[in-house]
Design an enzyme around this catalytic site. Structure first.
Site, PDB file in Angstrom:
ATOM      1  N   LYS A   1       0.878  -1.175   0.000  1.00 37.97           N
ATOM      2  CA  LYS A   1       0.000   0.000   0.000  1.00 37.97           C
ATOM      3  C   LYS A   1       0.910   1.217   0.000  1.00 37.97           C
ATOM      4  O   LYS A   1       1.830   1.315   0.823  1.00 37.97           O
ATOM      5  CB  LYS A   1      -0.849  -0.036   1.276  1.00 37.97           C
ATOM      6  CG  LYS A   1      -1.688   1.183   1.541  1.00 37.97           C
ATOM      7  CD  LYS A   1      -2.606   0.872   2.715  1.00 37.97           C
ATOM      8  CE  LYS A   1      -3.510   2.011   3.092  1.00 37.97           C
ATOM      9  NZ  LYS A   1      -2.877   2.945   4.000  1.00 37.97           N
TER      10      LYS A   1
HETATM   11  P1  FBP Z   1      -6.670   7.316   4.278  1.00 36.51           P
HETATM   12  O1  FBP Z   1      -7.387   6.712   3.093  1.00 36.51           O
HETATM   13  O2  FBP Z   1      -7.598   8.070   5.161  1.00 36.51           O
HETATM   14  O3  FBP Z   1      -5.463   8.109   3.835  1.00 36.51           O
HETATM   15  O4  FBP Z   1      -6.153   6.071   5.143  1.00 36.51           O
HETATM   16  C1  FBP Z   1      -5.011   5.356   4.807  1.00 36.51           C
HETATM   17  C2  FBP Z   1      -3.997   5.422   5.920  1.00 36.51           C
HETATM   18  O5  FBP Z   1      -2.824   4.695   5.612  1.00 36.51           O
HETATM   19  C3  FBP Z   1      -4.520   4.945   7.240  1.00 36.51           C
HETATM   20  O6  FBP Z   1      -4.455   3.574   7.343  1.00 36.51           O
HETATM   21  C4  FBP Z   1      -3.658   5.694   8.200  1.00 36.51           C
HETATM   22  O7  FBP Z   1      -4.254   5.920   9.428  1.00 36.51           O
HETATM   23  C5  FBP Z   1      -3.438   6.981   7.488  1.00 36.51           C
HETATM   24  O8  FBP Z   1      -3.610   6.747   6.112  1.00 36.51           O
HETATM   25  C6  FBP Z   1      -2.055   7.499   7.729  1.00 36.51           C
HETATM   26  O9  FBP Z   1      -1.879   8.677   7.044  1.00 36.51           O
HETATM   27  P2  FBP Z   1      -0.614   9.607   7.309  1.00 36.51           P
HETATM   28  O10 FBP Z   1       0.519   8.698   7.708  1.00 36.51           O
HETATM   29  O11 FBP Z   1      -0.397  10.283   6.011  1.00 36.51           O
HETATM   30  O12 FBP Z   1      -1.009  10.528   8.395  1.00 36.51           O
END
Ligand code: FBP
Length: 272
Positions: free
Chosen positions: A186
């Site tokens: 991911k």
């Molecule tokens: P989103 O689709 O809201 O971006 O979620 C994906 C994710 O990887 C979550 O699992 C995680 O909490 C968040 O994004 C982390 O985002 P960042 O590290 O950019 O704050």
């Protein structure tokens, strides 16, 4: 490994693509992420909606799955993530994800896949590599696929490439994920189909999923982004805020599913 192959199919349809709902934000960002539609802070409410809309899988931390007693339908893949960090930490410690659960916990919760984050390029990369290796080695022994949230971030990246979304950085993270044993990856959007296609190539056949990111004001813009991911050879998306920060996530998820699984034009998918 037959177990890994079988469990991957709980997420990916025959077309090799998946749309997965992410809900670790209450820990990783804090409950403020849910304030736009506060009822979605309740995992039972939002999970019910995403499952009803036909999502392929859900991702969360072990504690939420246990506390909420989430009864995810057997045909929906359950991805349990074993690492995280709070936003309350001092800035210098934000580049480390710590382990908050164990492979056994995920297995007991009925997980179909186990996830962990590595911040490639972080001064604490070494600790996360070891953490990932331990998780992956044990999970693989038990026949469970491992998902790596391969998120390059760190001071050297900013200095050398300017931004963590530079495709050279993202494809480096994807490649590092493959080489460290990930079964799914991911990662960030690189800004164009051409560059994201290179990330997919660098992943050498391991499915690459988009990390959703902040909610777009216009829902069609997010559908277009996911369309570009699919056209670039991506395997789908793991989406949190773009789903739970919308008032009515169900039609939006259905539109996303049409884009992911039917290559439908985003404008058309949004109208249907
Ligand atoms: P989103 O689709 O809201 O971006 O979620 C994906 C994710 O990887 C979550 O699992 C995680 O909490 C968040 O994004 C982390 O985002 P960042 O590290 O950019 O704050």
């Amino acid at each position: 490994n037959v177990g890994i192959k079988r469990r991957m199919k709980r997420f990916f349809r025959r077309d090799g693509r998946a749309l997965i709902f992410a809900m670790d934000h209450g820990f990783e960002h804090g409950p403020t992420d849910f304030e736009e539609h506060w009822e979605h802070v309740n995992p039972r409410i939002i999970i019910k909606k995403v499952v009803r809309a036909g999502i392929d899988g859900v991702m969360m931390l072990p504690g939420l799955a246990r506390a909420a007693g989430i009864d995810v339908k057997p045909n929906v893949g359950l991805m349990i993530k074993l690492t995280s960090k709070t936003n309350l930490r001092p800035k210098d410690d934000q580049l480390l994800q710590s382990q908050l659960g164990f492979v056994e916990d995920a297995v007991k919760l009925g997980a179909d896949a186990i996830a962990a984050t590595v911040y490639w390029g972080s001064p604490q990369e070494d600790a996360m590599m070891r953490q990932f290796a331990e998780i992956a080695s044990y999970a693989h022994d038990l026949g469970f696929p491992v998902v790596q949230f391969a998120y390059p971030r760190g001071p050297y990246i900013n200095e050398k490439y300017g931004r963590k979304e530079d495709y050279r950085v993202v494809m480096y993270g994807a490649r590092a994920a493959v080489e460290s044993g990930a079964d799914m990856i991911k990662t960030y959007w690189t800004g164009s189909r051409e560059t994201f296609a290179k990330v997919v190539d660098a992943a050498a056949g391991v499915p690459v999923l988009l990390s959703g990111g902040a909610k777009t004001d216009n829902p069609v813009d997010f559908l277009k982004l996911v369309w570009d991911v699919i056209e670039a050879g991506g395997a789908g998306a793991v989406v949190g805020r773009n789903i739970f920060q919308r008032e009515d996530p169900e039609p939006f998820i259905k539109a996303l599913l049409r884009v992911v699984h039917r290559n439908e034009d985003p404008e058309e998918a949004a109208k249907a």
